[in-house]
Design an enzyme around this catalytic site. Structure first.
Site, PDB file in Angstrom:
ATOM      1  CE  LYS A  91      -3.763  -2.600   2.086  1.00  0.00           C
ATOM      2  NZ  LYS A  91      -5.012  -2.572   2.827  1.00  0.00           N
TER       3      LYS A  91
ATOM      4  CG  HIS B 259      -7.147  -2.681  -2.638  1.00  0.00           C
ATOM      5  ND1 HIS B 259      -7.679  -2.022  -1.553  1.00  0.00           N
ATOM      6  CD2 HIS B 259      -6.438  -3.716  -2.144  1.00  0.00           C
ATOM      7  CE1 HIS B 259      -7.274  -2.641  -0.439  1.00  0.00           C
ATOM      8  NE2 HIS B 259      -6.522  -3.672  -0.778  1.00  0.00           N
TER       9      HIS B 259
ATOM     10  CD  GLU C 123      -7.919  -7.715  -0.432  1.00  0.00           C
ATOM     11  OE1 GLU C 123      -6.879  -8.146   0.060  1.00  0.00           O
ATOM     12  OE2 GLU C 123      -8.072  -6.544  -0.774  1.00  0.00           O
TER      13      GLU C 123
HETATM   14  O1  LIG Z   1      -6.091  -4.907   1.671  1.00  0.00           O
HETATM   15  C1  LIG Z   1      -5.402  -5.877   1.913  1.00  0.00           C
HETATM   16  C2  LIG Z   1      -4.554  -6.499   0.887  1.00  0.00           C
HETATM   17  O2  LIG Z   1      -4.695  -5.841  -0.306  1.00  0.00           O
HETATM   18  C3  LIG Z   1      -5.372  -6.463   3.260  1.00  0.00           C
HETATM   19  O3  LIG Z   1      -4.923  -5.507   4.144  1.00  0.00           O
HETATM   20  P1  LIG Z   1      -4.845  -5.862   5.701  1.00  0.00           P
HETATM   21  O4  LIG Z   1      -4.312  -7.283   5.778  1.00  0.00           O
HETATM   22  O5  LIG Z   1      -3.903  -4.858   6.256  1.00  0.00           O
HETATM   23  O6  LIG Z   1      -6.227  -5.809   6.244  1.00  0.00           O
END
Ligand SMILES: O=C(CO)COP(=O)(O)O
Length: 259
Positions: free
Chosen positions: A16, A103, A178
């Site tokens: 990120k 995302h 996700e």
């Molecule tokens: O968004 C994510 C992977 O792209 C997951 O993030 P986290 O594991 O920090 O919640």
């Protein structure tokens, strides 16, 4: 990894915007030491740094081609009047083999990327010989508790269908399931929930894209131990914060490799 073949299992980390340039270099250097030859792993390991670090990350990964470099987003055009955007052609040229698209942090405000926008980016990534890693997931957890997995399927289905309709033929695609409410949380979504949703999504994909090389990963507060609960139904994990510690990332890769 040939561009047309996906490993059976994948574990990736999204940096990120958490890392600055020196910490990106230290992190990637440490990972290359873990997985450099003669060490051999069959799990596909991928890392998504910030754009400004992609070229230097590619140099760092030169001797460890089993570690796949990827980007966190791209534009749908290869070139043109798109100030501040990043061309998928350039991502390919600096060594990226995967591009993350859609995302949750791009689907929400202020970017508000729609399924249509994401589908045009998927086409661009495929056109440039890279693999799209498309994030999908339902927004709300509280409604799930009353509605079961039906709501998740209803929200995820169009996200998947728009991608499958955008690409023709046997193109490798990675989906990261996700649930939005599980990103940035303390714990991942429950295994029961993830396995039930992913099974339905696999059924949906197989009715439409029988020959495609498709992998479905789980992401959202995944960490060491998460894989044990998901391994019978998923193809790997897409990690965030809990893998920003190199030791944790190694633990997760080993858990997947040994399963
Ligand atoms: O968004 C994510 C992977 O792209 C997951 O993030 P986290 O594991 O920090 O919640």
């Amino acid at each position: 990894m040939p561009s047309s073949t996906l490993p059976d299992r994948l574990v990736g980390v999204n940096l990120k915007m958490y890392f600055d340039a020196p910490s990106t270099t230290s992190y990637i250097t440490a990972i290359t030491k873990l997985f450099a030859p003669p060490a051999s792993i069959s799990t596909g390991v991928f890392i998504l740094p910030s754009y400004p670090c992609l070229a230097s990350a590619s140099d760092l990964l030169d001797m460890t081609p089993q570690i796949i470099l990827g980007a966190q987003n791209c534009h749908s055009e290869d070139s043109g009047a798109h100030t501040s955007e990043v061309s998928p052609l350039m991502l390919k040229q600096v060594g990226c083999r995967i591009v993350c698209l859609g995302h949750a942090e791009r689907r929400r405000a202020p970017f508000n990327e729609t399924d249509e926008v994401i589908a045009t980016k998927v086409k661009a990534v495929v056109r440039n010989g890279m693999i799209p890693l498309v994030c999908i997931g339902e927004k709300s957890q509280s409604r799930i508790m009353s509605e079961g997995v039906g709501l998740a399927i209803r929200e995820c289905s169009p996200q998947i269908l728009s991608v499958l309709r955008a690409v023709q033929g046997d193109v490798p695609i990675i989906f990261a399931y996700e649930p939005v409410w599980a990103i940035g949380a303390q714990e991942p979504a429950s295994a029961d929930h993830v396995l039930a949703v992913v099974q339905d999504l696999k059924d949906l994909v197989s009715t439409l894209h029988e020959r495609a090389e498709i992998r479905i990963l789980y992401g959202g507060s995944a960490k060491p131990g998460t894989w044990r609960t998901l391994k019978q139904g998923l193809d790997g994990l897409f990690l965030g914060r809990f893998a920003h510690d190199v030791g944790n990332f190694e633990r997760v890769v080993r858990e997947v490799e040994e399963s």
